[in-house]
Design an enzyme around this catalytic site. Structure first.
Site, PDB file in Angstrom:
ATOM      1  N   LYS A 111     -10.717   3.954  15.907  1.00 32.67           N
ATOM      2  CA  LYS A 111     -10.983   3.639  14.247  1.00 32.67           C
ATOM      3  C   LYS A 111     -11.418   2.113  14.119  1.00 32.67           C
ATOM      4  CE  LYS A 111     -10.704   4.330   9.023  1.00 32.67           C
ATOM      5  NZ  LYS A 111      -9.912   4.871   8.538  1.00 32.67           N
ATOM      6  N   ASP A 138      -8.111  -3.501  -0.951  1.00 32.99           N
ATOM      7  CA  ASP A 138      -8.941  -3.110  -1.146  1.00 32.99           C
ATOM      8  C   ASP A 138     -10.601  -2.527  -0.479  1.00 32.99           C
ATOM      9  OD1 ASP A 138      -9.035  -0.989  -3.608  1.00 32.99           O
ATOM     10  OD2 ASP A 138     -10.691  -2.533  -4.945  1.00 32.99           O
ATOM     11  N   ALA A 139     -10.550  -0.931  -0.261  1.00 31.23           N
ATOM     12  CA  ALA A 139     -12.365  -0.879   0.098  1.00 31.23           C
ATOM     13  C   ALA A 139     -12.624   0.307  -0.819  1.00 31.23           C
ATOM     14  CB  ALA A 139     -11.318  -0.127   1.350  1.00 31.23           C
ATOM     15  N   THR A 150       1.207  -1.453   0.094  1.00 28.19           N
ATOM     16  CA  THR A 150      -0.102  -0.430  -0.118  1.00 28.19           C
ATOM     17  C   THR A 150       1.037   1.206   0.182  1.00 28.19           C
ATOM     18  OG1 THR A 150      -1.726   1.508   0.912  1.00 28.19           O
ATOM     19  CG2 THR A 150      -0.022   0.193   2.472  1.00 28.19           C
ATOM     20  N   ASN A 210      -0.577   3.991   0.983  1.00 33.81           N
ATOM     21  CA  ASN A 210      -1.794   4.808   1.851  1.00 33.81           C
ATOM     22  C   ASN A 210      -0.854   4.245   3.396  1.00 33.81           C
ATOM     23  OD1 ASN A 210      -3.261   5.702   3.692  1.00 33.81           O
ATOM     24  ND2 ASN A 210      -4.936   5.327   2.436  1.00 33.81           N
ATOM     25  N   HIS A 259     -14.041  -1.883   8.798  1.00 29.98           N
ATOM     26  CA  HIS A 259     -14.094  -2.441   7.994  1.00 29.98           C
ATOM     27  C   HIS A 259     -12.559  -3.460   7.440  1.00 29.98           C
ATOM     28  CE1 HIS A 259     -12.766   1.245   6.783  1.00 29.98           C
ATOM     29  NE2 HIS A 259     -12.660   1.107   5.201  1.00 29.98           N
ATOM     30  N   ARG A 260     -11.846  -2.328   8.097  1.00 35.46           N
ATOM     31  CA  ARG A 260     -10.440  -2.647   7.965  1.00 35.46           C
ATOM     32  C   ARG A 260      -9.841  -3.316   8.988  1.00 35.46           C
ATOM     33  NH1 ARG A 260      -9.215   1.864   6.239  1.00 35.46           N
ATOM     34  NH2 ARG A 260      -9.269   0.985   4.490  1.00 35.46           N
ATOM     35  N   ASP A 279     -13.472   9.032   5.910  1.00 31.91           N
ATOM     36  CA  ASP A 279     -14.153   9.188   7.342  1.00 31.91           C
ATOM     37  C   ASP A 279     -14.225  11.059   7.575  1.00 31.91           C
ATOM     38  OD1 ASP A 279     -12.050   7.198   7.760  1.00 31.91           O
ATOM     39  OD2 ASP A 279     -10.075   7.748   8.102  1.00 31.91           O
ATOM     40  N   HIS A 298      -1.434   5.938   5.993  1.00 30.30           N
ATOM     41  CA  HIS A 298      -2.725   6.032   7.210  1.00 30.30           C
ATOM     42  C   HIS A 298      -2.928   3.957   7.348  1.00 30.30           C
ATOM     43  CE1 HIS A 298      -3.742   9.913   7.713  1.00 30.30           C
ATOM     44  NE2 HIS A 298      -3.866  10.004   6.501  1.00 30.30           N
TER      45      HIS A 298
HETATM   46  P1  IMP Z   1      -8.797   1.410  -1.687  1.00 31.38           P
HETATM   47  O1  IMP Z   1      -8.671   1.681  -3.428  1.00 31.38           O
HETATM   48  O2  IMP Z   1      -9.016   0.724  -1.349  1.00 31.38           O
HETATM   49  O3  IMP Z   1      -7.300   2.535  -1.496  1.00 31.38           O
HETATM   50  O4  IMP Z   1     -10.420   2.515  -1.135  1.00 31.38           O
HETATM   51  C1  IMP Z   1     -10.875   3.371  -1.908  1.00 31.38           C
HETATM   52  C2  IMP Z   1     -11.096   4.541  -1.514  1.00 31.38           C
HETATM   53  O5  IMP Z   1     -11.749   4.714  -0.307  1.00 31.38           O
HETATM   54  C3  IMP Z   1     -10.140   5.632  -0.936  1.00 31.38           C
HETATM   55  O6  IMP Z   1      -9.161   5.774  -1.480  1.00 31.38           O
HETATM   56  C4  IMP Z   1     -10.908   5.739   0.203  1.00 31.38           C
HETATM   57  O7  IMP Z   1     -11.980   7.344  -0.049  1.00 31.38           O
HETATM   58  C5  IMP Z   1     -11.605   5.796   0.307  1.00 31.38           C
HETATM   59  N1  IMP Z   1     -11.784   4.660   2.056  1.00 31.38           N
HETATM   60  C6  IMP Z   1     -11.330   3.781   1.824  1.00 31.38           C
HETATM   61  N2  IMP Z   1     -10.900   3.070   2.953  1.00 31.38           N
HETATM   62  C7  IMP Z   1     -11.236   3.845   3.729  1.00 31.38           C
HETATM   63  C8  IMP Z   1     -11.185   3.658   5.158  1.00 31.38           C
HETATM   64  O8  IMP Z   1     -10.938   3.821   6.022  1.00 31.38           O
HETATM   65  N3  IMP Z   1     -11.884   5.645   5.749  1.00 31.38           N
HETATM   66  C9  IMP Z   1     -11.930   6.574   4.722  1.00 31.38           C
HETATM   67  N4  IMP Z   1     -11.948   6.105   3.673  1.00 31.38           N
HETATM   68  C10 IMP Z   1     -12.113   4.739   2.912  1.00 31.38           C
END
Ligand code: IMP
Length: 187
Positions: free
Chosen positions: A163, A65-66, A7, A9, A168-169, A143, A11
């Site tokens: 958090k 992925d979220a 990652t 990211n 979810h994470r 967030d 955070h």
């Molecule tokens: P990613 O592709 O997993 O990085 O997540 C896609 C997008 O979902 C990110 O750019 C965030 O905008 C949003 N996202 C995913 N997880 C979170 C979270 O824990 N908090 C806030 N936004 C999130």
């Protein structure tokens, strides 16, 4: 035990490192691109990324992925969350939600693990509501506008540890941790 988490990211890296501390699992951050395909589900994105990255790294690794799924918007932004955050952002979502009384939403995380013999996926979900205005300056992404059920605060008003009690994470990574610990004893 240690996992390699791909990652960029920071955070996410801090959240996961803290969540896995209680399992005695260390997390190493691999700053590589996830090579996301535009797929219909988070699981498809994760599977594809795992295979591509394993070909590059050649060692066991973890990808996540979220996305944010808003009920009144029929699940939007969902798998498009990253793109939507970069384009219309938090204020764009609030605009779409103007005069919408159903504020229900959920965050979903899919975590994928790959090694030389297997791929395993784990899912975590947190349900909550979309706030009427952004609050807080911690965290990232959506967030500031997500309030998990059971709290009055947005994720951006919470410390990482707080958090992680809801997120979810943290849920998805805890499932991975339990599985890894069992898998290690099986071998
Ligand atoms: P990613 O592709 O997993 O990085 O997540 C896609 C997008 O979902 C990110 O750019 C965030 O905008 C949003 N996202 C995913 N997880 C979170 C979270 O824990 N908090 C806030 N936004 C999130």
């Amino acid at each position: 035990m240690k996992i390699r988490f791909v990652t960029r990211n920071k955070h996410k890296f801090v959240e996961v490192s803290k969540a896995l501390q209680e399992y005695g699992i260390k997390v190493e951050q691999l700053c590589l691109d996830k090579l996301e395909i535009q797929a219909k589900s988070l699981s498809d994105v994760v599977r594809f990324s795992l295979v591509v990255l394993y070909n590059v790294v050649g060692e066991p690794l973890v990808v996540e992925d979220a996305g944010l799924f808003i009920e009144a918007l029929k699940g939007f932004p969902g798998v498009f969350s990253s793109y939507v955050f970069k384009t219309i952002g938090v204020n764009g979502i609030l605009k779409l939600m103007e005069n919408v009384s159903n504020r229900k939403a959920m965050f979903k995380s899919v975590v994928g693990y790959i090694d030389d013999s297997q791929i395993a996926l784990f899912e975590g979900i947190v349900e909550g509501i979309i706030a009427y205005e952004p609050r807080g300056n911690m965290g990232f992404g959506f967030d500031p506008i997500f309030i998990p059920n059971g709290s009055e605060k947005t994720f951006a008003e919470m410390s990482v540890d707080e958090k992680n009690k809801f997120s979810h994470r943290a849920k998805a990574f805890r499932k991975l941790a339990s599985w890894l610990i069992q898998d290690k004893f099986k071998r």
